[in-house]
Scaffold this motif. Structure first.
Motif, PDB file in Angstrom:
ATOM      1  N   MET A   1      -8.023  -1.997 -12.125  1.00  0.00           N
ATOM      2  CA  MET A   1      -7.381  -3.512 -12.043  1.00  0.00           C
ATOM      3  C   MET A   1      -8.197  -4.688 -11.235  1.00  0.00           C
ATOM      4  O   MET A   1      -8.483  -4.976 -11.941  1.00  0.00           O
ATOM      5  N   PHE A   2      -9.051  -3.853 -10.392  1.00  0.00           N
ATOM      6  CA  PHE A   2     -10.529  -4.477 -10.245  1.00  0.00           C
ATOM      7  C   PHE A   2     -11.764  -4.175 -11.048  1.00  0.00           C
ATOM      8  O   PHE A   2     -11.447  -2.859 -11.578  1.00  0.00           O
ATOM      9  N   ASP A   3     -12.524  -5.286 -11.456  1.00  0.00           N
ATOM     10  CA  ASP A   3     -13.724  -4.482 -12.412  1.00  0.00           C
ATOM     11  C   ASP A   3     -14.442  -5.405 -11.661  1.00  0.00           C
ATOM     12  O   ASP A   3     -14.763  -5.613 -10.493  1.00  0.00           O
ATOM     13  N   ASP A   4     -15.857  -5.640 -12.857  1.00  0.00           N
ATOM     14  CA  ASP A   4     -17.266  -4.914 -11.635  1.00  0.00           C
ATOM     15  C   ASP A   4     -17.905  -6.436 -12.130  1.00  0.00           C
ATOM     16  O   ASP A   4     -19.401  -7.193 -11.213  1.00  0.00           O
ATOM     17  N   ARG A   5     -17.026  -7.295 -12.462  1.00  0.00           N
ATOM     18  CA  ARG A   5     -17.490  -8.969 -13.217  1.00  0.00           C
ATOM     19  C   ARG A   5     -17.958  -9.787 -11.611  1.00  0.00           C
ATOM     20  O   ARG A   5     -19.029 -10.412 -11.669  1.00  0.00           O
ATOM     21  N   SER A   6     -16.359  -9.650 -10.608  1.00  0.00           N
ATOM     22  CA  SER A   6     -17.220 -10.786  -9.753  1.00  0.00           C
ATOM     23  C   SER A   6     -16.527  -9.857  -8.664  1.00  0.00           C
ATOM     24  O   SER A   6     -16.025  -8.139  -8.112  1.00  0.00           O
ATOM     25  N   PRO A   7     -16.766 -10.323  -6.986  1.00  0.00           N
ATOM     26  CA  PRO A   7     -16.749  -9.349  -5.560  1.00  0.00           C
ATOM     27  C   PRO A   7     -15.295  -9.042  -5.923  1.00  0.00           C
ATOM     28  O   PRO A   7     -14.189 -10.333  -6.686  1.00  0.00           O
TER      29      PRO A   7
END
Length: 118
Positions: A1-7
């Motif tokens: 679900m979450f990636d490393d591109r933004s907080p």
């Protein structure tokens, strides 16, 4: 679900905004609590709270004391208006500049868009 591109808190806010724009969350509908959200996605509750706080600050969510968070009555239109502005500045304007740079007449661009709309 979450990636490393933004907080993560921004990704949480963006996901909720998307759910509102698409109609998955309706105006005045209650959203998961920050603790439920944190538990479900296995993230720190403070991170979820930060995302929710941003949405409250933007007028997308509102709090009912002792009950929870809800989608603001005008949230969908507020978000759609913002996205329309961003669409033109981030998508359409660069497309026009590129079309001019490579010699594609704007009428050809419009015809192509109209053909795709059918």
């Amino acid at each position: 679900m979450f990636d490393d591109r933004s907080p993560i808190y921004l990704q949480i806010a963006d996901q909720i905004k998307n759910d509102i724009v698409t109609g998955a969350l309706a105006e005045d509908e209650q959203v998961m609590s920050t603790n439920q959200y944190a538990s479900f996605y296995r993230i720190n509750p403070a991170t979820a709270a930060k995302g929710f706080a941003q949405l409250v600050d933007e007028g997308v969510l509102y709090k009912k004391r002792g009950i929870g968070m809800f989608v603001s009555p005008n949230a969908r239109e507020l978000l759609r208006t913002g996205r329309r502005k961003a669409f033109f500045s981030e998508v359409v304007d660069p497309m026009i500049r590129e079309a001019r740079a490579i010699g594609v007449p704007l009428k050809d661009v419009v015809q192509h868009i109209e053909k795709e709309d059918k």
